[in-house]
Design an enzyme around this catalytic site. Structure first.
Site, short mmCIF file in Angstrom:
data_model
loop_
_atom_site.label_atom_id
_atom_site.label_comp_id
_atom_site.label_asym_id
_atom_site.label_seq_id
_atom_site.Cartn_x
_atom_site.Cartn_y
_atom_site.Cartn_z
N GLU A 19 -12.73 13.18 5.19
CA GLU A 19 -12.20 12.42 4.06
C GLU A 19 -12.03 10.98 4.53
O GLU A 19 -11.22 10.71 5.40
CB GLU A 19 -10.85 13.00 3.61
CG GLU A 19 -10.14 12.16 2.56
CD GLU A 19 -8.70 12.63 2.31
OE1 GLU A 19 -8.38 13.82 2.54
OE2 GLU A 19 -7.88 11.79 1.90
N ARG A 60 -8.12 3.20 2.02
CA ARG A 60 -6.98 2.38 2.47
C ARG A 60 -7.44 1.13 3.21
O ARG A 60 -6.62 0.28 3.56
CB ARG A 60 -6.07 3.21 3.38
CG ARG A 60 -5.37 4.30 2.62
CD ARG A 60 -4.58 5.22 3.51
NE ARG A 60 -4.41 6.49 2.85
CZ ARG A 60 -3.70 7.49 3.30
NH1 ARG A 60 -3.05 7.38 4.44
NH2 ARG A 60 -3.60 8.62 2.62
N THR A 96 -7.50 8.80 -1.01
CA THR A 96 -6.68 7.70 -1.54
C THR A 96 -7.35 7.05 -2.76
O THR A 96 -7.32 5.83 -2.93
CB THR A 96 -6.35 6.65 -0.45
OG1 THR A 96 -6.08 7.32 0.79
CG2 THR A 96 -5.12 5.84 -0.82
N LYS A 152 -4.16 19.03 -3.25
CA LYS A 152 -3.62 18.51 -2.00
C LYS A 152 -2.11 18.55 -2.15
O LYS A 152 -1.59 18.19 -3.22
CB LYS A 152 -4.12 17.08 -1.83
CG LYS A 152 -3.42 16.24 -0.78
CD LYS A 152 -4.12 14.88 -0.66
CE LYS A 152 -3.33 13.93 0.23
NZ LYS A 152 -4.18 13.18 1.14
C1 3PG Z 1 -3.18 11.83 4.03
O1 3PG Z 1 -3.41 11.02 3.15
O2 3PG Z 1 -3.69 12.94 4.00
C2 3PG Z 1 -2.19 11.49 5.06
O3 3PG Z 1 -2.02 10.13 5.19
C3 3PG Z 1 -2.35 12.16 6.37
O4 3PG Z 1 -1.42 11.58 7.20
P1 3PG Z 1 -1.01 12.09 8.64
O5 3PG Z 1 -1.91 13.19 9.07
O6 3PG Z 1 -1.13 10.88 9.52
O7 3PG Z 1 0.43 12.51 8.53
#
Ligand code: 3PG
Length: 210
Positions: A40, A44, A68, A129
């Site tokens: 993915e 960002r 995102t 999700k």
């Molecule tokens: C996501 O969008 O899935 C998260 O930002 C994952 O973040 P992390 O694995 O750094 O907690």
């Protein structure tokens, strides 16, 4: 592919924010070498869209998705760039309707509450999700959701690492977990892709789900 087929490609989906779109190609190859052929790439960073385009074009064995994605314009842009799935941290009804009307690239919307699940189910969604998983209740919340939402499946992300992923993967309503820990920014920017191969192998080998 359906959302569920997407989430069954690998028990772990690396969530990646990339600063240089060219790095996405060796990164995708390293993930495949390490045993993970799904990624993915988030929007960002400014390079996100181009990174998706590069992987879709140059690494056909990689199931590349966009993360995102928070509005319909971005949804259309990532589809045009070649994303095979779209993930959003939450959802708006506009985004759900848009994805349903397109019906080509699956959207996996982010949820945190029973009401959000009920709303998205009304639009035909059954795969989500859970974000940010560890903050909104993690394993305990997912166990609680099994009661009212027995047919709903999740990909929890946010605060998941090798140390706690098994607790999530054990749950029958979890198809896979997502996280950034497999692809640290400094390893990508310094082109240490061999380390990423090792992180993937280590993570996959450590899964003990029974
Ligand atoms: C996501 O969008 O899935 C998260 O930002 C994952 O973040 P992390 O694995 O750094 O907690």
């Amino acid at each position: 592919m359906t959302p569920r087929e997407i989430l069954k490609v690998s028990p772990i989906i690396p969530v990646i924010t990339i600063e240089n779109a060219k790095d996405a190609i060796p990164l995708a190859k390293a993930l495949i070498q390490g045993g993970i052929n799904i990624m993915e790439i988030t929007l960002r960073s400014d390079a996100g869209l181009e990174a998706i385009r590069n992987v879709a074009k140059e690494v056909p064995d990689m199931v590349v998705g966009a993360g995102t994605v928070i509005n319909t314009k971005q949804y259309d842009e990532v589809c045009e760039a070649g994303a095979k799935f779209v993930i959003s941290p939450g959802f708006t009804v506009t985004l759900l309707q848009h994805a349903v009307s397109k019906d080509d690239i699956p959207l996996i919307p982010g949820v945190t509450t029973a009401s959000e699940i009920m709303t998205a189910v009304e639009y035909g969604f059954d795969t989500f999700k859970l974000f940010p998983a560890n903050i909104v209740g993690g394993v305990t919340l997912l166990k609680a959701f099994r009661g009212p939402f027995k047919d709903i499946k999740f990909c929890p992300t946010g605060g998941i690492t090798m140390n706690n992923m098994d607790e999530y993967l054990k749950l029958d309503n979890v198809l896979c977990v997502g996280g950034t820990w497999l692809t640290p920014k400094e390893e990508i920017t310094n082109h240490r892709f061999h380390n990423i191969v090792k992180f993937c192998e280590k993570a996959l080998n450590s899964i003990i789900v029974c």
